[in-house]
Design an enzyme around this catalytic site. Structure first.
Site, PDB file in Angstrom:
ATOM      1  N   LYS A  79      47.502 -14.044  -3.299  1.00 35.45           N
ATOM      2  CA  LYS A  79      46.618 -13.260  -4.085  1.00 35.45           C
ATOM      3  C   LYS A  79      47.016 -13.167  -5.823  1.00 35.45           C
ATOM      4  CE  LYS A  79      42.962 -10.708  -3.390  1.00 35.45           C
ATOM      5  NZ  LYS A  79      41.738 -11.020  -2.473  1.00 35.45           N
ATOM      6  N   VAL A 180      24.046  -2.031   1.948  1.00 34.20           N
ATOM      7  CA  VAL A 180      23.276  -3.082   2.280  1.00 34.20           C
ATOM      8  C   VAL A 180      23.165  -4.059   0.879  1.00 34.20           C
ATOM      9  CG1 VAL A 180      21.772  -2.587   4.052  1.00 34.20           C
ATOM     10  CG2 VAL A 180      21.286  -1.645   2.032  1.00 34.20           C
ATOM     11  N   GLY A 181      24.384  -4.524   0.579  1.00 36.81           N
ATOM     12  CA  GLY A 181      24.433  -5.386  -0.686  1.00 36.81           C
ATOM     13  C   GLY A 181      24.600  -6.592  -0.121  1.00 36.81           C
ATOM     14  N   VAL A 183      26.591  -8.558   1.540  1.00 35.03           N
ATOM     15  CA  VAL A 183      26.756  -9.154   2.998  1.00 35.03           C
ATOM     16  C   VAL A 183      25.726  -8.183   3.774  1.00 35.03           C
ATOM     17  CG1 VAL A 183      28.565  -9.372   4.600  1.00 35.03           C
ATOM     18  CG2 VAL A 183      28.922  -9.753   2.192  1.00 35.03           C
TER      19      VAL A 183
END
Ligand code: NAD
Length: 353
Positions: A79, A180-181, A183
């Site tokens: 990362k 509910v974005g 994805v």
């Protein structure tokens, strides 16, 4: 540009980059490359201190090792973070410098999009290194991962339903989606297609109203959503949503969603189990994004069919986790970690034999 290694126990390499000219202050952590080069996104955040950024980057890199090991992507875990204000400090020079920093890892770290990083930013990173994934299809990348993540989560929900109810059939199942974005929105659509009774909630009320009108979902307010009776609860917003406060209110049989780090602490995974709720570990369920991007590294480049075939294997990985948890009498989140460690140890043993 000054690159300095920071020794961190249990990590292959962690380094800091300071570039006076572009203003770059960044960290890269490579946790483990036993299974392949370490792939993980780049995030741009205003951390309080470098110590905070270091804490975040090493924790996230280790998480990527586990996610990739269970998903069998042929990748290790890493990362990177840029410390600063993404609103004011972005510049092509800064991202090019970041690219040169990534390049200093010689391919053992491969970067991708994460929080506050756009594809346009990644293009500049790419000017400093070839070790960049997640660019658009036109540029030879695998494009936006969200629809794949959503599909993979539905595969995971079906696998959890099979384990709990004996069938992958979701028709009539009440599935509550929090968030509910990119994805969660696509998951709602796919679950409705499968006949589920979809209930949605989001802090964006307009979005909820639009989706309910278009697809006929039921909705519940964010404040009251945990009191809604459901069979499957799918947290798809932020992390840490499964905690001391929320667990006693859950009415579901299964928790399975895309939100990263949904357990506030590992013990919350155990508490779900004690309440008879099957927890499908977040990084096993939401792995389709990394699976999709990993296919970019295949010979001949990205092919969607190959990605989809691998995404379907989320069902098998999850069942393996559930079985391991039952055999050993441990929580499913602990079993997922164990499965990752077993796969890494097996690869190490094969290498030395
Ligand atoms: P997004 O920002 O597109 O969607 C998040 C949605 O959650 C937004 O609509 C937001 O309004 C809503 N939200 C925020 N707080 C809320 C709350 N308290 N209650 C209800 N709704 C709330 O993000 P996304 O890309 O859909 O990702 C969702 C989660 O899945 C994140 O945790 C992310 O880290 C994880 N994830 C995403 C991917 C991917 O491919 N996008 C891959 C793996 C994991």
């Amino acid at each position: 540009m000054e690159i300095t290694d920071i020794p961190v126990e249990g990590y292959e390499r962690v380094a800091r980059c300071i570039d006076q000219e572009s203003g770059l202050h960044a960290l890269i952590a490579v946790h483990d490359t036993t299974l392949g080069p370490a792939l993980g996104g780049l995030r741009f955040l205003q951390y309080e201190s470098e110590e905070d950024a270091l804490f975040d980057v090493v924790r996230l890199a280790r998480g990527m090792t586990r996610k990739s090991a269970v998903a069998d992507t042929g990748l290790g875990g890493g990362k990177s973070v840029i410390i600063g204000n993404p609103e004011t400090q972005k510049s092509p020079e800064l991202f090019r410098a970041m690219g040169r920093f990534v390049d200093n890892f010689g391919g053992s770290y491969i970067t991708a999009e994460d929080m506050n990083i756009s594809i346009a930013d990644l293009r500049h990173v790419r000017e400093g290194t070839p070790h960049v994934t997640g660019l658009s299809r036109e540029e030879g990348g695998s494009g936006n991962p969200s629809p794949y993540t959503a599909y993979g989560c539905v595969v995971g929900i079906e696998a959890a339903a099979k384990h709990r109810y004996g069938s992958t059939d979701l028709s009539g199942k009440r599935i509550l989606i929090q968030g509910v974005g990119a994805v969660g929105g696509e998951m709602a659509r796919l679950l409705k297609e499968r006949g589920a009774d979809v209930i949605i909630c989001d802090i964006k009320e307009d979005r909820v109203a639009d989706l309910c009108e278009e697809f006929g979902y039921r909705s519940v307010s964010e404040e009251n959503h945990l009191d809604e009776e459901c069979d499957i609860y799918a947290p798809c917003a932020r992390g840490a949503g499964i905690n001391d406060e929320t667990i006693p209110r859950l009415t579901c049989d299964i928790v399975a969603g895309c939100a990263n780090n949904m357990l506030l602490e590992p013990r919350h995974g155990d508490e779900l189990g004690q309440r008879g709720i099957l927890y499908a570990p977040d990084y096993v369920v939401n792995a389709a994004g990394i699976i999709n991007v990993s296919v970019e590294r295949h010979e001949g480049g990205y092919v969607e069919e190959v990605a989809m075939e691998k995404i379907h294997r989320i069902a098998e990985n999850l069942e393996e986790v559930f079985q391991l948890a039952e055999e050993r009498g441990i929580g499913t989140h602990t079993a997922a970690q164990l499965l990752a460690e077993l796969r890494i140890e097996r690869a190490k043993a094969q290498r030395t034999s």
